[in-house]
Design an enzyme around this catalytic site. Structure first.
Site, PDB file in Angstrom:
ATOM      1  N   GLY A   1       0.882  -1.232  -0.028  1.00  0.00           N
ATOM      2  CA  GLY A   1       0.065   0.035  -0.047  1.00  0.00           C
ATOM      3  C   GLY A   1       0.720   1.177   0.048  1.00  0.00           C
TER       4      GLY A   1
ATOM      5  N   GLU B   1       5.760  -6.195   7.448  1.00  0.00           N
ATOM      6  CA  GLU B   1       5.103  -5.243   7.993  1.00  0.00           C
ATOM      7  C   GLU B   1       5.563  -5.034   9.439  1.00  0.00           C
ATOM      8  OE1 GLU B   1       2.155  -6.337   4.629  1.00  0.00           O
ATOM      9  OE2 GLU B   1       3.835  -7.313   6.229  1.00  0.00           O
TER      10      GLU B   1
ATOM     11  N   GLY C   1      -0.037  -4.760   0.161  1.00  0.00           N
ATOM     12  CA  GLY C   1      -1.477  -4.477  -0.609  1.00  0.00           C
ATOM     13  C   GLY C   1      -1.186  -5.391  -1.920  1.00  0.00           C
TER      14      GLY C   1
ATOM     15  N   ASP D   1      -1.162  -8.208   6.991  1.00  0.00           N
ATOM     16  CA  ASP D   1      -2.763  -7.941   6.961  1.00  0.00           C
ATOM     17  C   ASP D   1      -3.268  -8.342   5.519  1.00  0.00           C
ATOM     18  OD1 ASP D   1      -1.733  -5.495   5.585  1.00  0.00           O
ATOM     19  OD2 ASP D   1      -3.460  -4.321   6.082  1.00  0.00           O
TER      20      ASP D   1
END
Length: 345
Positions: free
Chosen positions: A66, A137, A114, A145
């Site tokens: 992301g 992350e 992402g 995630d």
């Protein structure tokens, strides 16, 4: 003139998504999410579109995650877009997971965060020769995630825990071994597959024509060690496992883990232990609770500052020691959000 971040093409019976931010390693933005989701809905309803595929411009990356800098800035300014991005991204991840038509991802180059969410949940996951997967992350105070709590927690040999805590990269052959990809195809053949899919041929038949044997997986060679090291219900147990081994490999893993956010490490481990026992949808709801807390916590902003903005690679985590991260504090990342819960209705 601003270039389009994502293109959509209808090639015969194929709906094709093309990520178009190669200079930014095709990092996923909120506007891209907002374009991709409705187009996929349109194609799912279409009688003429038989399958959907996603590919990326540029040779370096499919999608490196992301737009972390934007998320950092939104969060710092208390902009609702900070958590709004995650809400819309997670809803798209779930839509891909439950898509009623074949969804084929062509991944060559870097795929993280992402980008994993855009690819790993599809029915047909193609890895090219330069495939490089990571979920790093915890190094910026976040956690794996985009459904990572679901698919990482289900990988054999405790590979998901290893990948989540260390942020280690895996190659195409490792992805085939673990199942994060299910086909190895040389990238020179990607367009051949796209052309045949556009003619209405079934993905299983088309991809098998161009599929190649991958190399021996490096992860397979260390899989039993990882199964042993990362078999622990707490981060402290895992660290004891690695310390007791006292080998070059285990000491290297220990040194990597100690660079990560202690809070993020404990939150990530708990999320995988919980995620292994719940549905995909419940995992996504849990991740949204977690990310709401992350965006109000110190370590995410410090991690982004140290690794992305100032690039001094000297984050000052708070708490700075693993033993100082208490269970009650970790639990706060999993607390219900009341009216702010993620839902898929």
């Amino acid at each position: 003139m601003i270039e389009k971040e994502v293109f959509f093409e209808e090639n015969g019976s194929l709906g094709l998504i093309k990520l178009n931010r190669p200079k930014a390693l095709n990092a996923l933005t909120l506007s891209m999410v907002r374009e991709i989701h409705p187009k996929m809905i349109e194609w799912e309803k279409s009688q003429s579109i038989k399958c959907v595929a996603i590919i990326a411009e540029g040779e370096k990356a499919f999608c490196a995650g992301g737009d972390i800098r934007a998320l950092h800035d939104w969060g710092k300014n208390h902009d609702p877009e900070a958590t709004g991005f995650y809400r819309e991204e997670y809803i798209l991840n779930r839509y891909i997971k439950r898509y009623s038509k074949p969804y084929i991802s062509f991944v060559n180059g870097i795929v993280m965060g992402g980008g994993v969410g855009l690819s790993v949940h599809g029915s047909h996951r193609i890895a090219g020769e330069n495939y490089s997967f990571a979920m790093p992350e915890t190094g910026i105070g976040l956690f794996p995630d985009v459904g990572g709590t679901y698919f990482l927690s289900r990988l054999k040999h405790n590979a998901g825990v290893y990948l989540a805590l260390t942020g280690s990269r895996i190659k195409a052959e490792d992805a085939i071994f673990l199942g994060t990809a299910n086909y190895f195809v040389h990238s020179k053949n990607f367009n051949n597959i796209i052309n045949e899919l556009s003619q209405g041929n079934h993905p299983d038949v088309v991809i098998s024509k161009f599929q190649s044997e991958s190399n021996k997986s490096e992860f397979e060679k260390i899989s039993l060690l990882c199964e042993k090291f990362f078999n622990g219900g707490t981060l402290e147990e895992i660290i004891i496992n690695l310390t007791d081994e006292n080998s070059e490999f285990s000491n290297k893993l220990l040194s990597i883990i100690h660079t990560k956010s202690p809070t993020a490490l404990k939150v990530a481990l708990k999320s995988l232990l919980v995620g292994a026992k719940i549905s995909f949808e419940e995992c996504m709801k849990m991740e949204f609770r977690m990310v709401n807390k992350v965006m109000n916590d110190h370590d995410f902003y410090e991690g982004v500052r140290a690794l992305i903005i100032d690039k001094d690679n000297q984050p000052k985590w708070n708490p700075n020691e693993i033993e100082d991260v208490k269970n009650d504090f970790v639990q706060e990342f999993f607390d219900l959000l009341g009216d702010n819960e993620l839902n898929f209705d």
